[in-house]
Enzyme design. Structure first.
Site, PDB file in Angstrom:
ATOM      1  CD  GLU A   1      22.975   9.666 -54.030  1.00 13.29           C
ATOM      2  OE1 GLU A   1      22.832   9.211 -55.156  1.00 13.29           O
ATOM      3  OE2 GLU A   1      23.231  10.868 -53.816  1.00 13.29           O
TER       4      GLU A   1
ATOM      5  CB  CYS B   1      16.384  18.040 -59.083  1.00  5.54           C
ATOM      6  SG  CYS B   1      16.921  17.100 -57.650  1.00  5.54           S
TER       7      CYS B   1
ATOM      8  CB  CYS C   1      21.242  15.939 -55.845  1.00  9.00           C
ATOM      9  SG  CYS C   1      21.782  17.556 -55.395  1.00  9.00           S
TER      10      CYS C   1
ATOM     11  CB  CYS D   1      24.820  16.411 -47.451  1.00  8.48           C
ATOM     12  SG  CYS D   1      23.397  16.771 -48.520  1.00  8.48           S
TER      13      CYS D   1
ATOM     14  CB  CYS E   1      13.133  20.486 -59.008  1.00  6.94           C
ATOM     15  SG  CYS E   1      12.400  21.146 -57.494  1.00  6.94           S
TER      16      CYS E   1
ATOM     17  CB  CYS F   1      12.447  13.762 -54.360  1.00 12.96           C
ATOM     18  SG  CYS F   1      11.823  15.427 -54.012  1.00 12.96           S
TER      19      CYS F   1
HETATM   20  N1  SAH Z   1      14.108  19.168 -51.407  1.00 13.77           N
HETATM   21  C1  SAH Z   1      14.988  20.084 -50.744  1.00 13.77           C
HETATM   22  C2  SAH Z   1      16.353  19.513 -50.398  1.00 13.77           C
HETATM   23  C3  SAH Z   1      17.064  18.657 -51.420  1.00 13.77           C
HETATM   24  S1  SAH Z   1      17.776  19.382 -52.863  1.00 13.77           S
HETATM   25  C4  SAH Z   1      15.136  21.342 -51.551  1.00 13.77           C
HETATM   26  O1  SAH Z   1      14.613  21.399 -52.660  1.00 13.77           O
HETATM   27  O2  SAH Z   1      15.719  22.289 -51.064  1.00 13.77           O
HETATM   28  C5  SAH Z   1      19.241  20.199 -52.339  1.00 13.77           C
HETATM   29  C6  SAH Z   1      19.567  21.411 -53.195  1.00 13.77           C
HETATM   30  O3  SAH Z   1      20.179  21.036 -54.462  1.00 13.77           O
HETATM   31  C7  SAH Z   1      18.344  22.229 -53.569  1.00 13.77           C
HETATM   32  O4  SAH Z   1      18.634  23.589 -53.446  1.00 13.77           O
HETATM   33  C8  SAH Z   1      18.148  21.833 -55.019  1.00 13.77           C
HETATM   34  O5  SAH Z   1      17.344  22.749 -55.691  1.00 13.77           O
HETATM   35  C9  SAH Z   1      19.560  21.745 -55.511  1.00 13.77           C
HETATM   36  N2  SAH Z   1      19.739  21.043 -56.791  1.00 13.77           N
HETATM   37  C10 SAH Z   1      19.011  20.036 -57.288  1.00 13.77           C
HETATM   38  N3  SAH Z   1      19.460  19.676 -58.512  1.00 13.77           N
HETATM   39  C11 SAH Z   1      20.520  20.481 -58.784  1.00 13.77           C
HETATM   40  C12 SAH Z   1      21.409  20.603 -59.893  1.00 13.77           C
HETATM   41  N4  SAH Z   1      21.290  19.828 -60.960  1.00 13.77           N
HETATM   42  N5  SAH Z   1      22.386  21.539 -59.814  1.00 13.77           N
HETATM   43  C13 SAH Z   1      22.503  22.329 -58.721  1.00 13.77           C
HETATM   44  N6  SAH Z   1      21.694  22.259 -57.657  1.00 13.77           N
HETATM   45  C14 SAH Z   1      20.705  21.352 -57.676  1.00 13.77           C
END
Ligand code: SAH
Length: 342
Positions: A90, A117, A329, A103, A114, A110
């Site tokens: 994406e 996510c 995301c 972006c 987390c 990944c």
């Molecule tokens: N791996 C990297 C970059 C990708 S995630 C990182 O963790 O920073 C991009 C951003 O979106 C990160 O800050 C991540 O924590 C956030 N993110 C992921 N899932 C999310 C969600 N459900 N709601 C809001 N932000 C989210």
């Protein structure tokens, strides 16, 4: 086959010199590649024998549009690109007043895990090559017809888990004879992979480092971000302070507000304590609800913001774009994968 778009200008020039070509050939080929040429046959200022020799030895990566969604609300465009090996990634184009921002994804999937996510649910499939990172910027610009001025490495994947390729991509996209996007127009976001932050700090690039903090205490952060078990909160903040000392660049802390998990005043106070001594910017993100996750958006964003501001911290609340499309995301890729699986 050689992935020629992942090569630097110097490497291409050297290879062509080894083939008996004059020095300026490298520049010509580099320039074609970085304008989006899909094949060597398009490179009309090269001789036919040279074009054939290159085509026999090299591939030129070209993604195809597997799906494209345009927001009627704000013009956000989401691309699902199909790569040469069939994997999909994406890319999102956001239209801000300060310029068009893309972006990009750094990996196919990944592995950071987390808990809130969507893009980590299927795990990591593979790293993206420098050419595939560049193609997201290049072909988003070509397909949309919109000039891109800013890049954020905040899509699917962990850039620090693919740092060699990411650094090479930065060199390519920054090159004056390529897309020429300045480091100050690029942000890189990490979940907190400390060795990566240290390595980036040593390079003293002028890009913006974003750290996805999401909790300032080990108990909460361990619960929502497995990376914290490898690099805990204090180790992470030590690395951040060192990064600032080396680069002089303000770090941006990303903080997705989760109801009852990370939105207390005590946690705001703790953030203030941890960032003391460096200029910090905290970006509060309204949590995007992910169907598979138990977390819900916080209702305390304003109160949390005020509390941080009372400690002198600069706070922004992220405006959500593309609400009418699958712009956040991992959502589009997951839908497409589910559809393919039937
Ligand atoms: N791996 C990297 C970059 C990708 S995630 C990182 O963790 O920073 C991009 C951003 O979106 C990160 O800050 C991540 O924590 C956030 N993110 C992921 N899932 C999310 C969600 N459900 N709601 C809001 N932000 C989210």
């Amino acid at each position: 086959m050689i992935d020629i778009k992942s090569m630097t200008l110097e490497e291409i020039s050297q290879s062509l010199r080894d083939m008996g070509e004059p020095a300026f050939r490298g520049r010509q080929v580099f320039s074609w590649l970085h304008r989006g040429a899909a094949s060597f046959s398009e490179m009309s200022n090269l001789s036919r024998p040279l074009r054939e020799k290159l085509a026999a030895a090299c591939v030129i990566t070209v993604p195809t549009v597997a799906c494209k969604q345009v927001s009627q609300q704000d013009g956000t465009i989401k691309y699902l690109w199909r790569l040469q090996d069939g994997n999909c990634i994406e890319t999102v184009l956001m239209r801000y007043h300060h310029g068009n921002t893309v972006c990009i994804s750094s990996q196919v999937g990944c592995r950071m895990g987390c808990a809130f996510c969507a893009s980590t649910i299927g795990g990591k499939v593979r790293d993206l090559q420098p050419s595939e990172l560049l193609d997201q910027v290049l072909f988003t610009q070509l397909d949309s017809g919109l000039p891109i001025s800013n890049i954020v490495l905040m899509g699917i994947g962990e850039p620090m888990d693919n740092l060699d390729n990411v650094l090479r991509f930065l060199e390519l996209v920054n090159h004056p004879e390529g897309m020429n996007i300045g480091m100050r127009h690029i942000s890189l976001s990490t979940c907190g992979v400390v060795p990566g932050i240290q390595r980036l700090g040593q390079l003293q690039l002028q890009l913006t480092l974003s750290v996805s903090l999401h909790a300032p205490d080990n108990e909460t952060r361990n619960r929502i971000m497995p990376v914290n078990r490898a690099y805990d909160v204090d180790t992470l903040f030590d690395a951040c302070h060192q990064y600032f000392a080396r680069t002089g660049r303000r770090i941006s802390f990303e903080y997705a507000m989760i109801d009852g998990v990370n939105d207390s005043d005590a946690q705001a106070d703790l953030i203030a304590r941890k960032v003391r001594g460096m200029p910090a910017h905290v970006n509060l993100i309204p949590l995007n609800e992910v169907r598979e996750s138990p977390f819900h958006p916080s209702r305390r964003i304003r109160a949390f913001q005020k509390r941080l501001e009372s400690h002198g911290i600069t706070v922004t609340v992220r405006r959500s774009l593309g609400g009418d499309i699958d712009a956040s995301c991992g959502q589009l890729r997951r839908r497409a994968m589910a559809a393919e699986e039937g």
